[in-house]
Design a protein around this motif. Structure first.
Motif, PDB file in Angstrom:
ATOM      1  N   GLU A 144       7.291  19.219   8.098  1.00  0.00           N
ATOM      2  CA  GLU A 144       8.229  18.982   9.185  1.00  0.00           C
ATOM      3  C   GLU A 144       9.567  18.557   8.593  1.00  0.00           C
ATOM      4  OE1 GLU A 144       4.073  17.600  10.097  1.00  0.00           O
ATOM      5  OE2 GLU A 144       5.635  16.792   8.781  1.00  0.00           O
ATOM      6  N   THR A 145      10.577  18.519   9.443  1.00  0.00           N
ATOM      7  CA  THR A 145      11.887  18.058   8.998  1.00  0.00           C
ATOM      8  C   THR A 145      11.807  16.616   8.522  1.00  0.00           C
ATOM      9  OG1 THR A 145      12.964  19.550  10.559  1.00  0.00           O
ATOM     10  CG2 THR A 145      14.302  17.764   9.662  1.00  0.00           C
ATOM     11  N   THR A 146      11.003  15.802   9.227  1.00  0.00           N
ATOM     12  CA  THR A 146      10.787  14.404   8.843  1.00  0.00           C
ATOM     13  C   THR A 146       9.334  14.217   8.427  1.00  0.00           C
ATOM     14  OG1 THR A 146      12.483  13.626  10.372  1.00  0.00           O
ATOM     15  CG2 THR A 146      10.884  12.006   9.604  1.00  0.00           C
ATOM     16  N   ARG A 147       9.120  13.603   7.279  1.00  0.00           N
ATOM     17  CA  ARG A 147       7.770  13.380   6.764  1.00  0.00           C
ATOM     18  C   ARG A 147       7.502  11.886   6.693  1.00  0.00           C
ATOM     19  NH1 ARG A 147       4.096  15.481   2.721  1.00  0.00           N
ATOM     20  NH2 ARG A 147       2.171  14.411   3.240  1.00  0.00           N
ATOM     21  N   VAL A 148       6.400  11.442   7.266  1.00  0.00           N
ATOM     22  CA  VAL A 148       6.000  10.039   7.232  1.00  0.00           C
ATOM     23  C   VAL A 148       4.983   9.843   6.110  1.00  0.00           C
ATOM     24  CG1 VAL A 148       4.943   8.133   8.489  1.00  0.00           C
ATOM     25  CG2 VAL A 148       6.419   9.753   9.698  1.00  0.00           C
ATOM     26  N   ILE A 149       5.252   8.868   5.226  1.00  0.00           N
ATOM     27  CA  ILE A 149       4.385   8.584   4.087  1.00  0.00           C
ATOM     28  C   ILE A 149       3.951   7.121   4.166  1.00  0.00           C
ATOM     29  CG2 ILE A 149       4.259   8.472   1.574  1.00  0.00           C
ATOM     30  CD1 ILE A 149       6.438  10.635   1.514  1.00  0.00           C
ATOM     31  N   GLU A 150       2.656   6.882   4.183  1.00  0.00           N
ATOM     32  CA  GLU A 150       2.129   5.523   4.280  1.00  0.00           C
ATOM     33  C   GLU A 150       1.485   5.109   2.960  1.00  0.00           C
ATOM     34  OE1 GLU A 150      -0.133   4.608   7.832  1.00  0.00           O
ATOM     35  OE2 GLU A 150       0.575   6.457   8.772  1.00  0.00           O
ATOM     36  N   LEU A 151       1.821   3.913   2.506  1.00  0.00           N
ATOM     37  CA  LEU A 151       1.229   3.348   1.293  1.00  0.00           C
ATOM     38  C   LEU A 151       0.316   2.197   1.698  1.00  0.00           C
ATOM     39  CD1 LEU A 151       0.937   3.072  -1.758  1.00  0.00           C
ATOM     40  CD2 LEU A 151       2.998   1.647  -1.756  1.00  0.00           C
ATOM     41  N   PRO A 152      -1.005   2.427   1.779  1.00  0.00           N
ATOM     42  CA  PRO A 152      -1.944   1.361   2.154  1.00  0.00           C
ATOM     43  C   PRO A 152      -2.122   0.351   1.020  1.00  0.00           C
ATOM     44  CG  PRO A 152      -2.878   3.567   2.477  1.00  0.00           C
ATOM     45  CD  PRO A 152      -1.676   3.715   1.616  1.00  0.00           C
ATOM     46  N   GLY A 153      -2.488  -0.855   1.383  1.00  0.00           N
ATOM     47  CA  GLY A 153      -2.684  -1.903   0.398  1.00  0.00           C
ATOM     48  C   GLY A 153      -3.767  -1.583  -0.608  1.00  0.00           C
ATOM     49  N   GLU A 154      -4.850  -0.973  -0.155  1.00  0.00           N
ATOM     50  CA  GLU A 154      -5.960  -0.659  -1.056  1.00  0.00           C
ATOM     51  C   GLU A 154      -5.516   0.305  -2.149  1.00  0.00           C
ATOM     52  OE1 GLU A 154      -9.554  -1.420  -2.546  1.00  0.00           O
ATOM     53  OE2 GLU A 154      -8.719  -2.339  -0.723  1.00  0.00           O
ATOM     54  N   ASP A 155      -4.719   1.320  -1.774  1.00  0.00           N
ATOM     55  CA  ASP A 155      -4.217   2.275  -2.765  1.00  0.00           C
ATOM     56  C   ASP A 155      -3.280   1.590  -3.753  1.00  0.00           C
ATOM     57  OD1 ASP A 155      -5.651   4.115  -1.389  1.00  0.00           O
ATOM     58  OD2 ASP A 155      -3.966   5.366  -0.777  1.00  0.00           O
ATOM     59  N   ALA A 156      -2.435   0.690  -3.249  1.00  0.00           N
ATOM     60  CA  ALA A 156      -1.507  -0.025  -4.129  1.00  0.00           C
ATOM     61  C   ALA A 156      -2.271  -0.849  -5.167  1.00  0.00           C
ATOM     62  CB  ALA A 156      -0.593  -0.923  -3.299  1.00  0.00           C
ATOM     63  N   LYS A 157      -3.335  -1.510  -4.760  1.00  0.00           N
ATOM     64  CA  LYS A 157      -4.135  -2.317  -5.686  1.00  0.00           C
ATOM     65  C   LYS A 157      -4.748  -1.447  -6.772  1.00  0.00           C
ATOM     66  CE  LYS A 157      -5.427  -5.859  -2.283  1.00  0.00           C
ATOM     67  NZ  LYS A 157      -6.556  -6.440  -1.517  1.00  0.00           N
ATOM     68  N   LYS A 158      -5.306  -0.300  -6.402  1.00  0.00           N
ATOM     69  CA  LYS A 158      -5.941   0.595  -7.376  1.00  0.00           C
ATOM     70  C   LYS A 158      -4.924   1.113  -8.387  1.00  0.00           C
ATOM     71  CE  LYS A 158      -9.673   2.195  -4.334  1.00  0.00           C
ATOM     72  NZ  LYS A 158     -10.234   3.354  -3.593  1.00  0.00           N
ATOM     73  N   LEU A 159      -3.748   1.487  -7.895  1.00  0.00           N
ATOM     74  CA  LEU A 159      -2.726   2.024  -8.789  1.00  0.00           C
ATOM     75  C   LEU A 159      -2.233   0.964  -9.769  1.00  0.00           C
ATOM     76  CD1 LEU A 159      -0.686   4.149  -6.212  1.00  0.00           C
ATOM     77  CD2 LEU A 159      -2.066   5.027  -8.096  1.00  0.00           C
ATOM     78  N   LEU A 160      -1.994  -0.235  -9.282  1.00  0.00           N
ATOM     79  CA  LEU A 160      -1.519  -1.305 -10.153  1.00  0.00           C
ATOM     80  C   LEU A 160      -2.592  -1.725 -11.154  1.00  0.00           C
ATOM     81  CD1 LEU A 160       0.437  -3.365  -7.492  1.00  0.00           C
ATOM     82  CD2 LEU A 160       1.413  -2.042  -9.378  1.00  0.00           C
TER      83      LEU A 160
END
Length: 679
Positions: free
Chosen positions: A319-335
């Motif tokens: 779409e012209t506008t894309r919504v991207i969500e960063l959940p807390g669980e994903d942030a913990k795994k990445l860090l």
């Protein structure tokens, strides 16, 4: 070459090998001779070696692709031979070369056709599109050998259509190739972010061009992009390709490792790339390795960020506008993955006195690679409370990147995160909108203004709590005498304004730290003050300060064409200039009486605006007794930081009034110092 021999000899069918030593009493033939031909499925090679050849002479046959299809030692010393064999099915049809490595090598070229005649073929399509959608090669069908790569197809089609292709092979091993130029159109020809990318079936594969093996029915496209890291990311994973570039052109090992990071998907792979890099670097002398330290530091930071790069979920439609969500669980795994990789680096570099210190400079970062698509121009990034808390505990910043474009969020104060997620909006404008914005900025400016970057918009739900460290690719080159300046439009009815953040140009990028979001673009600004342009040699020191401060809106001219270098600066003028730098209300007395301001009063105002901090050196001016004791700390602060200098004869001259040129020089040094320290 010898590794190939074993492979090919295993599939050769040797029919007859006849070697005939010279008959006793008959003189050996002086010069070697060779003749090769194929009849039916059998290749026959006959001839004789030279009289002065060693006991054994190598005979080698290679096909049209340079692959070895036959190897045999024949008797030397003038012996005759006749050899017959059938080529393997995997041999390439076309011109083959048989070579006898006598003391004076001899060769013969013949037509080779593999057994069973027909090669296994697949059908694919290919299209090549140049800059601004120029059609270099229209979409057409091609029949190629099964097992061919995208690179093989490109070379074949280029030869058939007389198109030049230039590739980069850093290791010289024929693998991990990078296509630099097609049909004379090369990378960087259309700007710092331009170059060639390829897609297969509409997807940008995460593999080097020579390692992607095509299948029957594949649709291949070569596209020239002016925003590298954008066009190529139409891949099915939805992830973006973050672009990095080394500063030392000889650091080919580092450049290769950076490219490999693009395709790494887990910590183990990233660690293996790092290990391979340090193994390769160990082959160089320590002196040569010192020249790579900065680029190795770039790699280490990039590798850490790759370990904590958020993989945006795949989306079937854009779409012209894309919504991207960063959940807390994903942030913990990445860090956690980033921390794991850093531990591996510690072990890897434990004994390295050259590279281990670089680990202290690594900045924990959680990176979101924005997916790119022709239709998507706006991204809404939502970060929940749990994700922010994970970043806070890890001391990590949040980076947003799309190709060469990047913005990092820097915390200015502790966050109070509510139930609603933090929202950051990034908007990329099209060419038409950017042109209109540049024209709007130029209205009212007397001088030269040229865009150095594209324009973007940043919006944040945490205004005042974060600063934005921009790192944008250049689309233009600063003109001589021009000063890079950030122009901002915050919204509403407010127009474009020159902003005071210091913009630096490094590695073909514009960099600055911005505290107020909005529409932004970096311009090269040059004021048209004739008295500055024509200033005598004695005032050459004033040109850069005046041009720089005029570009960012700190100083203004007495008229559009005159700055007034030798005019006395008044209290009101100086207070207004200082207020624009500090972005605070003007401090001190603001009498509009036209009176000049003394050096002592300037020192007092600068110290008050700065707020203290930093080491202060004792005053040693010969007229120290002329400086009141209450003002000596302010003077010491100004001279210790280099904002103000003493006279050539050793005096500070506290009561002297200064010119507008001198005021510009003092404020320029103050501004740069404050911006560098982040005050």
């Amino acid at each position: 070459m010898w590794k190939r021999l074993g492979k090919w000899l295993a599939v050769l069918l040797l029919l007859t090998t006849c070697t005939m030593p010279p008959v006793s009493g008959i003189a050996a033939q002086a010069d070697a001779a060779l003749e090769a031909e194929q009849s039916g499925s059998t290749v026959t090679i006959s001839g004789h070696t030279g009289a002065d050849d060693p006991p054994k002479v190598a005979l080698l046959v290679v096909d049209a692709q340079g692959q070895t299809v036959y190897f045999q030692d024949v008797a030397g010393g003038g012996a005759s031979f006749r050899i017959q064999f059938q080529p393997a099915e995997t041999a390439s049809n076309g011109k083959a070369v048989a070579t006898l490595y006598s003391r004076t090598p001899v060769s013969d070229t013949f037509s080779l056709k593999a057994e069973n005649g027909e090669e296994k073929k697949i059908g694919v399509t290919l299209r090549i599109e140049g800059f601004d959608k120029e059609e270099i090669l229209a979409k057409s069908g091609w029949s190629i050998k099964k097992g061919s790569s995208v690179y093989d197809l490109l070379v074949y089609a280029a030869e058939e259509n007389e198109l030049d292709v230039e590739v980069s092979d850093p290791d010289g091993d024929g693998h991990d190739l990078y296509v630099k130029s097609i049909a004379g159109l090369a990378e960087f020809d259309k700007g710092p972010g331009s170059g060639w990318v390829y897609k297969v079936n509409g997807v940008g594969p995460q593999a080097p061009v020579d390692r992607y093996v095509l299948e029957d029915g594949d649709d291949v496209e070569w596209l020239y992009t002016s925003d590298y890291g954008n066009t190529e990311i139409g891949d099915g994973s939805g992830q973006d390709r973050i672009a990095y570039r080394v500063s030392n052109k000889d650091a080919v090992n580092v450049e290769k490792a950076l490219n490999q990071l693009t395709f790494a998907e887990d910590v183990e792979t990233i660690a293996r790339i790092a290990e391979d890099l340090f193994f390769d670097l160990a082959e160089y002398s320590i002196e040569k390795q010192r020249g790579f330290v900065a680029d190795v530091g770039l790699f280490l930071q990039a590798a850490c960020e790759r370990a904590a790069t958020f993989a945006v979920p795949k989306k079937e439609s854009w779409e012209t506008t894309r919504v991207i969500e960063l959940p807390g669980e994903d942030a913990k795994k990445l860090l956690a993955a980033q921390a794991e990789f850093q531990e591996k680096l510690q072990e890897m570099l434990e004994s390295s006195t050259l590279y281990k210190p670089l680990l202290k400079e690594l900045k924990p970062t959680l990176l979101i690679g924005l997916p790119s698509d022709q239709e998507t121009t706006k991204y809404q990034i939502l970060v929940d409370r749990e994700a922010w808390e994970a970043m806070r505990q890890a001391g990590a910043r949040l980076g947003i990147a799309r190709g060469n474009w990047r913005t990092d969020l820097l915390l200015k104060q502790p966050l109070t995160i509510g139930a609603d997620p933090f929202q950051l909006t990034v908007q990329f404008y099209d060419d038409q909108e950017q042109t209109a914005q540049v024209e709007e900025i130029r209205n009212g400016w007397t001088g030269t203004l040229q865009p150095l970057t594209a324009s973007y918009r940043l919006e944040s739900s945490m205004a005042g709590a974060v600063a934005y460290q921009i790192n944008w690719p250049l689309t233009g080159v600063p003109e001589e005498g021009g000063w890079p300046s950030l122009y901002v439009r915050t919204g509403g009815q407010a127009g474009w304004q020159a902003a005071t953040p210091l913009v630096t140009i490094e590695e073909e990028k514009a960099k600055a730290v911005v505290e107020t979001p909005g529409d932004m673009v970096v311009m090269s600004a040059q004021a048209s003050f004739q008295d500055v342009l024509d200033a005598p040699a004695g005032y050459a020191w004033a040109r850069e300060p005046v041009q720089a401060l005029a570009a960012v809106g700190v100083v203004k001219g007495k008229s559009p064409l005159r700055f007034g270098l030798t005019d006395t600066v008044t209290r009101q003028e100086f207070a207004a200039m200082l207020a624009r730098i500090s972005e605070k209300e003007a401090v001190g007395e603001q009498r509009d009486d036209g009176a000049g301001i003394s050096r002592l009063e300037i020192a007092s105002r600068l110290a008050q605006a700065y707020g203290g901090g930093g080491s202060i050196e004792p005053l040693r001016f010969t007229d120290l007794q002329m400086i009141p004791e209450l003002d000596r700390e302010a003077v010491a602060l100004c001279t210790s930081h280099g904002w103000m200098l003493g006279r050539a004869d050793g005096r500070f001259d506290p009561q002297a009034v200064i010119t507008r040129a001198e005021a510009a020089a003092v404020l320029y040094r103050f501004w740069r110092n404050v911006q560098t320290q982040g005050k």
